[in-house]
Design a protein around this motif. Structure first.
Motif, PDB file in Angstrom:
ATOM      1  N   GLU A  87     -11.975 -36.439 -16.575  1.00 12.38           N
ATOM      2  CA  GLU A  87     -10.643 -36.992 -16.306  1.00 12.38           C
ATOM      3  C   GLU A  87      -9.623 -36.493 -17.319  1.00 12.38           C
ATOM      4  O   GLU A  87      -8.490 -36.177 -16.961  1.00 12.38           O
ATOM      5  N   VAL A  88     -10.024 -36.412 -18.583  1.00  7.48           N
ATOM      6  CA  VAL A  88      -9.107 -35.890 -19.605  1.00  7.48           C
ATOM      7  C   VAL A  88      -8.776 -34.432 -19.294  1.00  7.48           C
ATOM      8  O   VAL A  88      -7.621 -34.015 -19.405  1.00  7.48           O
ATOM      9  N   GLU A  94      -3.164 -31.049 -15.329  1.00  2.30           N
ATOM     10  CA  GLU A  94      -1.984 -31.541 -14.619  1.00  2.30           C
ATOM     11  C   GLU A  94      -0.726 -31.366 -15.474  1.00  2.30           C
ATOM     12  O   GLU A  94       0.319 -30.933 -14.975  1.00  2.30           O
ATOM     13  N   LEU A  95      -0.826 -31.673 -16.757  1.00  2.00           N
ATOM     14  CA  LEU A  95       0.319 -31.520 -17.663  1.00  2.00           C
ATOM     15  C   LEU A  95       0.676 -30.050 -17.841  1.00  2.00           C
ATOM     16  O   LEU A  95       1.861 -29.689 -17.860  1.00  2.00           O
ATOM     17  N   GLU A  96      -0.343 -29.189 -17.982  1.00  2.00           N
ATOM     18  CA  GLU A  96      -0.085 -27.762 -18.147  1.00  2.00           C
ATOM     19  C   GLU A  96       0.504 -27.139 -16.886  1.00  2.00           C
ATOM     20  O   GLU A  96       1.310 -26.216 -16.958  1.00  2.00           O
ATOM     21  N   SER A  97       0.130 -27.674 -15.735  1.00  3.91           N
ATOM     22  CA  SER A  97       0.618 -27.091 -14.479  1.00  3.91           C
ATOM     23  C   SER A  97       2.029 -27.552 -14.115  1.00  3.91           C
ATOM     24  O   SER A  97       2.576 -27.116 -13.100  1.00  3.91           O
ATOM     25  N   LEU A  98       2.618 -28.414 -14.931  1.00  6.23           N
ATOM     26  CA  LEU A  98       4.003 -28.825 -14.685  1.00  6.23           C
ATOM     27  C   LEU A  98       4.966 -27.648 -14.852  1.00  6.23           C
ATOM     28  O   LEU A  98       6.096 -27.696 -14.384  1.00  6.23           O
ATOM     29  N   VAL A 103       6.648 -31.502 -22.871  1.00  3.15           N
ATOM     30  CA  VAL A 103       6.392 -32.635 -21.986  1.00  3.15           C
ATOM     31  C   VAL A 103       6.678 -33.910 -22.767  1.00  3.15           C
ATOM     32  O   VAL A 103       6.391 -33.991 -23.962  1.00  3.15           O
ATOM     33  N   THR A 104       7.281 -34.896 -22.110  1.00  7.59           N
ATOM     34  CA  THR A 104       7.622 -36.136 -22.802  1.00  7.59           C
ATOM     35  C   THR A 104       6.393 -37.031 -22.930  1.00  7.59           C
ATOM     36  O   THR A 104       5.467 -36.965 -22.117  1.00  7.59           O
ATOM     37  N   SER A 105       6.393 -37.874 -23.934  1.00  5.89           N
ATOM     38  CA  SER A 105       5.288 -38.813 -24.110  1.00  5.89           C
ATOM     39  C   SER A 105       5.227 -39.785 -22.929  1.00  5.89           C
ATOM     40  O   SER A 105       4.143 -40.242 -22.558  1.00  5.89           O
ATOM     41  N   GLU A 106       6.363 -40.057 -22.306  1.00  5.01           N
ATOM     42  CA  GLU A 106       6.389 -40.922 -21.126  1.00  5.01           C
ATOM     43  C   GLU A 106       5.623 -40.279 -19.973  1.00  5.01           C
ATOM     44  O   GLU A 106       4.869 -40.943 -19.262  1.00  5.01           O
ATOM     45  N   GLU A 110       2.328 -42.000 -18.276  1.00  8.79           N
ATOM     46  CA  GLU A 110       2.265 -42.324 -16.849  1.00  8.79           C
ATOM     47  C   GLU A 110       1.119 -41.576 -16.168  1.00  8.79           C
ATOM     48  O   GLU A 110       0.437 -42.126 -15.303  1.00  8.79           O
ATOM     49  N   THR A 111       0.897 -40.331 -16.564  1.00 10.73           N
ATOM     50  CA  THR A 111      -0.203 -39.545 -15.995  1.00 10.73           C
ATOM     51  C   THR A 111      -1.546 -40.171 -16.358  1.00 10.73           C
ATOM     52  O   THR A 111      -2.434 -40.294 -15.509  1.00 10.73           O
TER      53      THR A 111
END
Length: 160
Positions: A87-88, A94-98, A103-106, A110-111
């Motif tokens: 999951e991590v 998911e964060l890298e594919s943005l 990237v914000t801590s928010e 949320e992710t």
């Protein structure tokens, strides 16, 4: 790779194999100076992420910190450690594919909450209570109401 025992850079790979989901390579190594055996993990990193904190400070993204946060939320829950690692890895991908280097801590919070919601309700509420800075009991009720809106009834576990 530096030996964690003696600090020598003279190490040798004895065995390499992919993990179950093939996202990480596990390598067994031996130090040629002191014969200490240790394991390393190698994973693909799509981009260097920088986290923009709520106060505007920028810090490098730390996968280990994310893993520790998820592990704390899942402490004493019956979730396989391999599932936590998967999951991590999904969260990081998911964060890298943005497509952004920052990237914000928010966004991270949320992710993580989305993924915890699918793993364990208690872990979701635990993480939400810290991330959203719960102050009163009604904050917990709101988090539980969010879970029940997903069609998942909140039923207390049976006592043994």
């Amino acid at each position: 790779m530096r030996c964690p025992s003696c600090g020598s850079l003279d190490t040798q790979v004895k065995d390499s194999r992919p993990t179950e989901d093939s996202s990480v390579i596990r390598r067994r190594r031996v130090c040629l100076a002191c014969n200490f055996r240790f394991t390393t993990f190698e994973r693909v990193q799509l981009r260097e992420l920088t986290v923009i904190k709520r106060n505007g400070r920028r810090v490098p993204f730390d996968r280990d910190k994310l893993l520790r946060s998820v592990q704390v939320a899942l402490r004493k829950r019956s979730v396989d450690p391999e599932r936590i690692e998967q999951e991590v890895s999904k969260i990081v991908r998911e964060l890298e594919s943005l497509g952004e280097n920052e990237v914000t801590s928010e966004t991270i919070g949320e992710t993580v909450m989305e993924h915890l919601r699918n793993i364990d309700d208690v872990a979701y509420v635990r993480f939400a209570s810290v991330y959203r800075n719960f102050r009163e009991a009604k904050d917990f009720r709101a988090a539980l109401d969010e879970l029940s809106e997903d069609g998942k009834p909140i039923v207390p576990a049976e006592r043994k």
